[in-house]
Design a protein around this motif. Structure first.
Motif, mmCIF file in Angstrom:
data_model
loop_
_atom_site.group_PDB
_atom_site.id
_atom_site.type_symbol
_atom_site.label_atom_id
_atom_site.label_comp_id
_atom_site.label_asym_id
_atom_site.label_seq_id
_atom_site.Cartn_x
_atom_site.Cartn_y
_atom_site.Cartn_z
ATOM 1 N N GLN A 1 -16.406 10.884 39.448
ATOM 2 C CA GLN A 1 -16.086 10.951 40.625
ATOM 3 C C GLN A 1 -15.609 12.437 41.465
ATOM 4 O O GLN A 1 -16.201 12.731 42.352
ATOM 5 C CB GLN A 1 -14.755 9.929 40.933
ATOM 6 C CG GLN A 1 -14.202 10.011 42.078
ATOM 7 C CD GLN A 1 -15.178 9.387 43.404
ATOM 8 O OE1 GLN A 1 -15.922 8.628 43.024
ATOM 9 N NE2 GLN A 1 -14.819 9.851 44.489
ATOM 10 N N CYS B 1 -9.675 8.716 45.204
ATOM 11 C CA CYS B 1 -8.732 9.289 44.215
ATOM 12 C C CYS B 1 -7.319 9.009 44.623
ATOM 13 O O CYS B 1 -6.547 8.677 43.733
ATOM 14 C CB CYS B 1 -9.036 10.610 44.229
ATOM 15 S SG CYS B 1 -10.556 11.419 43.320
ATOM 16 N N LYS C 1 -4.970 7.025 38.578
ATOM 17 C CA LYS C 1 -4.086 7.586 39.166
ATOM 18 C C LYS C 1 -2.646 6.717 39.154
ATOM 19 O O LYS C 1 -1.729 7.252 39.485
ATOM 20 C CB LYS C 1 -4.323 7.448 40.875
ATOM 21 C CG LYS C 1 -4.949 8.611 41.415
ATOM 22 C CD LYS C 1 -3.932 9.633 41.604
ATOM 23 C CE LYS C 1 -4.072 10.113 42.987
ATOM 24 N NZ LYS C 1 -3.094 11.434 43.099
HETATM 25 S S1 SF4 Z 1 -7.993 10.565 40.369
HETATM 26 FE FE1 SF4 Z 1 -9.290 9.029 39.357
HETATM 27 S S2 SF4 Z 1 -11.228 9.172 40.531
HETATM 28 FE FE2 SF4 Z 1 -10.361 10.865 41.081
HETATM 29 S S3 SF4 Z 1 -10.799 12.543 39.665
HETATM 30 FE FE3 SF4 Z 1 -9.018 11.351 38.875
HETATM 31 S S4 SF4 Z 1 -9.785 10.174 37.244
HETATM 32 FE FE4 SF4 Z 1 -11.603 10.676 38.773
#
Ligand code: SF4
Length: 217
Positions: free
Chosen positions: A100, A207, A214
């Motif tokens: 992502q 995110c 998260k």
């Molecule tokens: S917050 Fe989640 S989606 Fe965003 S970079 Fe980190 S692991 Fe990936």
């Protein structure tokens, strides 16, 4: 000499100018390796999903979804793996390995190039920012096309988890193949729309508010 005895005691470390560039390329290599592994897993037959039979296919052996203990164990292993990863590497995973973030960085790079160095068009609750000199229809169209191409390319990865590689190849080359489900074009279109919206508009929102990883941050 600073003139202050306390400041003079602070050790000075000389860092080579190229070290951040080296780190940057190492990070890019890891990001590319993660995407390649995500493709190699289904391509090698290590893991595929057969929704019609209701089973995972692991090295040509079917594991039924109704096999509670194996499936429950798998989810437990995945959840523990995520906790373990966060405890050991924390947010380094986001910057170095998360696809992502790789997509977000690509999108940011093209957005800055085409709409200005401080441009921001993602839906993160703030006002859209575009450099006045770059706010041209051609730039918007080119950015849209680049994001669409990325979405079309990345949407092929989930397909590999549902179809053998030769069937996906038939799909890409528009070759008639009776193993291709008639709904595949719709499924692919839905993936493309999801990837497009994610990359173009909600990459930072995802995110901040939607990622399970998260939860521990
Ligand atoms: S917050 Fe989640 S989606 Fe965003 S970079 Fe980190 S692991 Fe990936």
């Amino acid at each position: 000499m600073s003139g202050s005895p306390s400041l003079d005691k602070i050790p000075i470390t000389v860092v080579a100018a190229g070290s951040s560039a080296r780190l940057h390329w190492r990070r890019r290599t890891v990001q590319a390796a993660v995407l390649i592994i995500a493709m190699l897993i289904p391509l090698s037959g290590l893991l595929r999903i057969d929704p019609v039979a209701g089973a995972f296919v692991v090295l040509d052996r079917q594991i039924w979804w109704s096999d509670f203990f194996i499936i429950f164990g798998l989810w437990l292993m995945l959840a523990s793996g995520l906790v373990l990863m966060y405890s050991s590497v924390g947010t380094a995973f986001c910057g170095w390995a998360c696809p992502q973030n790789t997509l977000s960085e690509l999108a940011n790079r093209w957005t800055y190039k085409l709409l200005g160095r401080r441009a921001d068009v993602s839906l993160a609750g703030e006002k859209m920012k575009v450099a006045a000199g770059k706010n041209r229809l051609g730039n918007w169209l080119l950015l849209g096309l680049i994001i669409l191409a990325a979405a079309m390319l990345f949407s092929l990865i989930p397909l590999l988890y549902f179809y053998p590689p030769d069937v996906v190849w038939s799909f890409i080359t528009l070759r008639p193949d009776e193993r291709l489900a008639s709904s595949l074009h719709y499924i692919y279109t839905i993936f493309v729309i999801i990837f497009f919206v994610d990359i173009a508009f909600i990459r930072h929102f995802w995110c901040r508010f939607m990622c399970v990883y998260k939860v521990w941050q």
